[in-house]
Design a protein around this motif. Structure first.
Motif, PDB file in Angstrom:
ATOM      1  N   GLU A 168      28.442 -22.777   7.486  1.00 47.10           N
ATOM      2  CA  GLU A 168      27.178 -22.582   8.205  1.00 47.10           C
ATOM      3  C   GLU A 168      27.366 -21.834   9.512  1.00 47.10           C
ATOM      4  O   GLU A 168      26.499 -21.060   9.931  1.00 47.10           O
ATOM      5  CB  GLU A 168      26.507 -23.935   8.461  1.00 47.10           C
ATOM      6  CG  GLU A 168      26.024 -24.613   7.186  1.00 47.10           C
ATOM      7  CD  GLU A 168      25.106 -25.781   7.469  1.00 47.10           C
ATOM      8  OE1 GLU A 168      24.226 -25.642   8.337  1.00 47.10           O
ATOM      9  OE2 GLU A 168      25.277 -26.841   6.820  1.00 47.10           O
ATOM     10  N   GLU A 169      28.507 -22.060  10.197  1.00 51.85           N
ATOM     11  CA  GLU A 169      28.729 -21.380  11.479  1.00 51.85           C
ATOM     12  C   GLU A 169      28.858 -19.877  11.291  1.00 51.85           C
ATOM     13  O   GLU A 169      28.489 -19.091  12.176  1.00 51.85           O
ATOM     14  CB  GLU A 169      29.973 -21.936  12.190  1.00 51.85           C
ATOM     15  CG  GLU A 169      31.326 -21.562  11.605  1.00 51.85           C
ATOM     16  CD  GLU A 169      31.741 -22.392  10.408  1.00 51.85           C
ATOM     17  OE1 GLU A 169      32.874 -22.218   9.936  1.00 51.85           O
ATOM     18  OE2 GLU A 169      30.924 -23.210   9.945  1.00 51.85           O
ATOM     19  N   LYS A 170      29.365 -19.454  10.114  1.00 50.59           N
ATOM     20  CA  LYS A 170      29.476 -18.021   9.842  1.00 50.59           C
ATOM     21  C   LYS A 170      28.113 -17.396   9.564  1.00 50.59           C
ATOM     22  O   LYS A 170      27.866 -16.242   9.921  1.00 50.59           O
ATOM     23  CB  LYS A 170      30.419 -17.781   8.656  1.00 50.59           C
ATOM     24  CG  LYS A 170      31.848 -18.251   8.886  1.00 50.59           C
ATOM     25  CD  LYS A 170      32.480 -17.549  10.079  1.00 50.59           C
ATOM     26  CE  LYS A 170      33.910 -17.995  10.293  1.00 50.59           C
ATOM     27  NZ  LYS A 170      34.508 -17.357  11.491  1.00 50.59           N
ATOM     28  N   SER A 172      25.358 -18.419  10.962  1.00 54.34           N
ATOM     29  CA  SER A 172      24.747 -18.302  12.294  1.00 54.34           C
ATOM     30  C   SER A 172      25.307 -17.100  13.040  1.00 54.34           C
ATOM     31  O   SER A 172      24.585 -16.390  13.740  1.00 54.34           O
ATOM     32  CB  SER A 172      24.998 -19.576  13.098  1.00 54.34           C
ATOM     33  OG  SER A 172      24.437 -20.698  12.458  1.00 54.34           O
ATOM     34  N   GLU A 173      26.601 -16.862  12.849  1.00 48.79           N
ATOM     35  CA  GLU A 173      27.264 -15.735  13.514  1.00 48.79           C
ATOM     36  C   GLU A 173      26.633 -14.408  13.098  1.00 48.79           C
ATOM     37  O   GLU A 173      26.571 -13.457  13.887  1.00 48.79           O
ATOM     38  CB  GLU A 173      28.750 -15.770  13.152  1.00 48.79           C
ATOM     39  CG  GLU A 173      29.615 -14.734  13.820  1.00 48.79           C
ATOM     40  CD  GLU A 173      31.063 -14.861  13.373  1.00 48.79           C
ATOM     41  OE1 GLU A 173      31.604 -13.892  12.804  1.00 48.79           O
ATOM     42  OE2 GLU A 173      31.658 -15.931  13.574  1.00 48.79           O
ATOM     43  N   LEU A 174      26.167 -14.349  11.844  1.00 50.65           N
ATOM     44  CA  LEU A 174      25.568 -13.121  11.319  1.00 50.65           C
ATOM     45  C   LEU A 174      24.039 -13.110  11.439  1.00 50.65           C
ATOM     46  O   LEU A 174      23.389 -12.199  10.927  1.00 50.65           O
ATOM     47  CB  LEU A 174      25.947 -12.961   9.840  1.00 50.65           C
ATOM     48  CG  LEU A 174      27.440 -12.760   9.547  1.00 50.65           C
ATOM     49  CD1 LEU A 174      27.707 -12.863   8.048  1.00 50.65           C
ATOM     50  CD2 LEU A 174      27.919 -11.420  10.069  1.00 50.65           C
ATOM     51  N   ASN A 175      23.503 -14.155  12.096  1.00 59.77           N
ATOM     52  CA  ASN A 175      22.047 -14.292  12.229  1.00 59.77           C
ATOM     53  C   ASN A 175      21.363 -14.390  10.867  1.00 59.77           C
ATOM     54  O   ASN A 175      20.268 -13.860  10.661  1.00 59.77           O
ATOM     55  CB  ASN A 175      21.454 -13.125  13.034  1.00 59.77           C
ATOM     56  CG  ASN A 175      21.946 -13.104  14.465  1.00 59.77           C
ATOM     57  OD1 ASN A 175      22.041 -14.144  15.111  1.00 59.77           O
ATOM     58  ND2 ASN A 175      22.284 -11.923  14.954  1.00 59.77           N
ATOM     59  N   LEU A 176      22.011 -15.069   9.937  1.00 53.14           N
ATOM     60  CA  LEU A 176      21.449 -15.320   8.614  1.00 53.14           C
ATOM     61  C   LEU A 176      21.204 -16.820   8.469  1.00 53.14           C
ATOM     62  O   LEU A 176      21.655 -17.622   9.285  1.00 53.14           O
ATOM     63  CB  LEU A 176      22.420 -14.830   7.529  1.00 53.14           C
ATOM     64  CG  LEU A 176      22.766 -13.335   7.556  1.00 53.14           C
ATOM     65  CD1 LEU A 176      23.847 -13.022   6.530  1.00 53.14           C
ATOM     66  CD2 LEU A 176      21.534 -12.489   7.288  1.00 53.14           C
ATOM     67  N   ASN A 177      20.508 -17.224   7.412  1.00 47.98           N
ATOM     68  CA  ASN A 177      20.243 -18.650   7.209  1.00 47.98           C
ATOM     69  C   ASN A 177      20.525 -19.049   5.766  1.00 47.98           C
ATOM     70  O   ASN A 177      20.728 -18.204   4.886  1.00 47.98           O
ATOM     71  CB  ASN A 177      18.799 -19.004   7.587  1.00 47.98           C
ATOM     72  CG  ASN A 177      17.783 -18.131   6.853  1.00 47.98           C
ATOM     73  OD1 ASN A 177      17.839 -17.989   5.630  1.00 47.98           O
ATOM     74  ND2 ASN A 177      16.851 -17.544   7.595  1.00 47.98           N
ATOM     75  N   TRP A 180      18.142 -17.732   2.935  1.00 45.17           N
ATOM     76  CA  TRP A 180      18.436 -16.359   2.496  1.00 45.17           C
ATOM     77  C   TRP A 180      19.619 -16.346   1.526  1.00 45.17           C
ATOM     78  O   TRP A 180      19.564 -15.690   0.470  1.00 45.17           O
ATOM     79  CB  TRP A 180      18.769 -15.480   3.713  1.00 45.17           C
ATOM     80  CG  TRP A 180      19.305 -14.130   3.318  1.00 45.17           C
ATOM     81  CD1 TRP A 180      18.601 -13.024   2.971  1.00 45.17           C
ATOM     82  CD2 TRP A 180      20.693 -13.770   3.194  1.00 45.17           C
ATOM     83  NE1 TRP A 180      19.444 -11.995   2.646  1.00 45.17           N
ATOM     84  CE2 TRP A 180      20.743 -12.430   2.760  1.00 45.17           C
ATOM     85  CE3 TRP A 180      21.892 -14.454   3.400  1.00 45.17           C
ATOM     86  CZ2 TRP A 180      21.939 -11.756   2.541  1.00 45.17           C
ATOM     87  CZ3 TRP A 180      23.098 -13.797   3.172  1.00 45.17           C
ATOM     88  CH2 TRP A 180      23.095 -12.454   2.756  1.00 45.17           C
TER      89      TRP A 180
END
Length: 213
Positions: A168-170, A172-177, A180
């Motif tokens: 999940e932290e990755k 967030s790092e890419l501004n994805l959820n 998606w």
């Protein structure tokens, strides 16, 4: 002369044993050794010296702790293969030090990584200007991986699912959820994350590798 013969024989036997042990422990470059590997290697080296120097004692006494160390390393390696959380606990994880030509000082302080080390490793990667760096990633081994800026290419490979576990932290790092990602997986007929060994985001696209049946 008899003593020298005994010592020579022990040197040869210990050498062959260590070669065998390292083969059992897997192929990794010295610069890529994890903490467990390094500790085991140092301890085995010390025990090997004792086995050679104390030629008047039983040769088999040092073999027991060497065997225990190898067993520990093999068991921990199996845990590392099966659990990413265990790998993170023991070896740590990659940390972004430079992003889009900007140094992230907060991460450098956390890792006790100074500017002299950074500049030296940038030079080793043939980087003349920090502004030319898209990403510089400090690996768990202490090596700095550098990705230069290139036209028509952005970002680097980011693992979103590893060993069937969502990172999940990755996302967030890419501004994805998660919504998606699940939607993209559904489009490819994947209903369960456990089907995936590795899923990454590369240059704006998903790369998915499923477990071999």
């Amino acid at each position: 002369m008899e003593i020298y013969g005994i010592i020579s024989l022990r040197v040869v036997v210990v050498y062959l044993l260590i070669v065998l042990i390292f083969r059992l422990m897997g192929k990794r470059e010295i610069g890529e050794l994890g903490i467990i590997d390094l500790v085991v290697f140092i301890m085995i080296a010390d025990i090997a010296v004792i086995a050679i120097e104390r030629y008047n004692e039983s040769f088999f006494k040092p073999l027991l702790p060497m065997g225990i160390l190898v067993l520990i390393q093999v068991i921990f390696s199996q845990f590392s293969l099966r659990s990413r959380n265990f790998r993170k606990l023991v070896d740590g994880e990659p940390i972004i030090i430079i992003k889009d030509g900007k140094i992230i000082e907060k991460q450098m302080k956390k890792q006790r990584y100074n500017f002299d080390d950074l500049l030296m490793q940038l030079r080793e990667n043939n980087i003349r200007y920090i502004s030319d760096v898209e990403f510089a990633i400090l690996e768990p081994t202490g090596k700095l991986s550098v990705i230069k800026k290139e036209k028509n290419k952005t970002g680097y490979t980011v693992g979103l699912i590893i060993d069937g576990e969502l990172q999940e932290e990755k996302l967030s790092e890419l501004n994805l959820n998660k919504e998606w990602l699940y939607d993209e997986l559904n489009k490819r007929g994947i209903k369960n994350l456990k089907e995936i060994s590795f899923c990454s985001y590369e240059n704006g696209k998903l790369y998915i590798d499923k477990y071999n049946k």
